[in-house]
Design a protein around this motif. Structure first.
Motif, PDB file in Angstrom:
ATOM      1  N   LEU A  58       0.820  -1.215   0.000  1.00 12.89           N
ATOM      2  CA  LEU A  58       0.000   0.000   0.000  1.00 12.89           C
ATOM      3  C   LEU A  58       0.853   1.264   0.000  1.00 12.89           C
ATOM      4  O   LEU A  58       0.438   2.296  -0.509  1.00 12.89           O
ATOM      5  CB  LEU A  58      -0.924  -0.022   1.214  1.00 12.89           C
ATOM      6  CG  LEU A  58      -2.070   0.949   1.263  1.00 12.89           C
ATOM      7  CD1 LEU A  58      -2.946   0.851   0.025  1.00 12.89           C
ATOM      8  CD2 LEU A  58      -2.902   0.710   2.513  1.00 12.89           C
ATOM      9  N   HIS A  59       2.043   1.185   0.549  1.00 15.65           N
ATOM     10  CA  HIS A  59       2.986   2.316   0.563  1.00 15.65           C
ATOM     11  C   HIS A  59       4.402   1.757   0.712  1.00 15.65           C
ATOM     12  O   HIS A  59       4.577   0.602   1.095  1.00 15.65           O
ATOM     13  CB  HIS A  59       2.663   3.283   1.696  1.00 15.65           C
ATOM     14  CG  HIS A  59       2.637   2.663   3.052  1.00 15.65           C
ATOM     15  ND1 HIS A  59       3.768   2.199   3.701  1.00 15.65           N
ATOM     16  CD2 HIS A  59       1.603   2.399   3.890  1.00 15.65           C
ATOM     17  CE1 HIS A  59       3.437   1.698   4.877  1.00 15.65           C
ATOM     18  NE2 HIS A  59       2.126   1.790   5.012  1.00 15.65           N
ATOM     19  N   PRO A  60       5.421   2.571   0.403  1.00 10.70           N
ATOM     20  CA  PRO A  60       6.794   2.098   0.633  1.00 10.70           C
ATOM     21  C   PRO A  60       7.017   1.842   2.131  1.00 10.70           C
ATOM     22  O   PRO A  60       6.382   2.500   2.968  1.00 10.70           O
ATOM     23  CB  PRO A  60       7.663   3.259   0.145  1.00 10.70           C
ATOM     24  CG  PRO A  60       6.782   4.069  -0.746  1.00 10.70           C
ATOM     25  CD  PRO A  60       5.384   3.888  -0.211  1.00 10.70           C
ATOM     26  N   PRO A  61       7.901   0.925   2.476  1.00 14.75           N
ATOM     27  CA  PRO A  61       8.155   0.645   3.898  1.00 14.75           C
ATOM     28  C   PRO A  61       8.522   1.915   4.673  1.00 14.75           C
ATOM     29  O   PRO A  61       9.380   2.674   4.238  1.00 14.75           O
ATOM     30  CB  PRO A  61       9.336  -0.331   3.873  1.00 14.75           C
ATOM     31  CG  PRO A  61       9.284  -0.951   2.538  1.00 14.75           C
ATOM     32  CD  PRO A  61       8.736   0.097   1.609  1.00 14.75           C
ATOM     33  N   GLY A  62       7.826   2.122   5.779  1.00 12.33           N
ATOM     34  CA  GLY A  62       8.111   3.270   6.636  1.00 12.33           C
ATOM     35  C   GLY A  62       7.640   4.602   6.097  1.00 12.33           C
ATOM     36  O   GLY A  62       7.971   5.642   6.668  1.00 12.33           O
TER      37      GLY A  62
END
Length: 95
Positions: free
Chosen positions: A53-57
């Motif tokens: 859903l989004h890049p890590p962190g």
């Protein structure tokens, strides 16, 4: 890459006439499958394993815009420690 998704789906549908065929994938493959469905690829539903859903962190960099145009059954299988999406983030997208 969307054309390869469509080509694979066309083969699956031709080999299963009259049967529902679901699209899906793991991580980026699931994202590509959902983008292909949002762009009009036929599918009975989606199975998404470890959806990014989004890049890590970086939860502020959501990649969910195309998801809101999909009106198909979708199964998300996500680990509780997955850095690409938390359960709460996925729940918000599903709503």
């Amino acid at each position: 890459m969307e054309s390869s998704e469509r080509a694979a789906m066309d083969v699956a549908i031709s080999r299963s006439p009259g049967e529902p065929v679901w699209a899906g994938g793991k991580s980026f493959g699931g994202r590509m499958a959902s983008m292909a469905v949002a762009a009009g690829m036929a599918a009975a539903g989606l199975v998404l394993l470890g959806y990014p859903l989004h890049p890590p962190g970086k939860p502020e960099t959501m990649r969910d815009e195309h998801r809101y145009g999909i009106d198909l059954p979708t199964l998300f299988l996500q680990g509780t420690r997955d850095p690409f999406a938390t359960r709460d983030e996925l729940d918000q997208v599903v709503e």
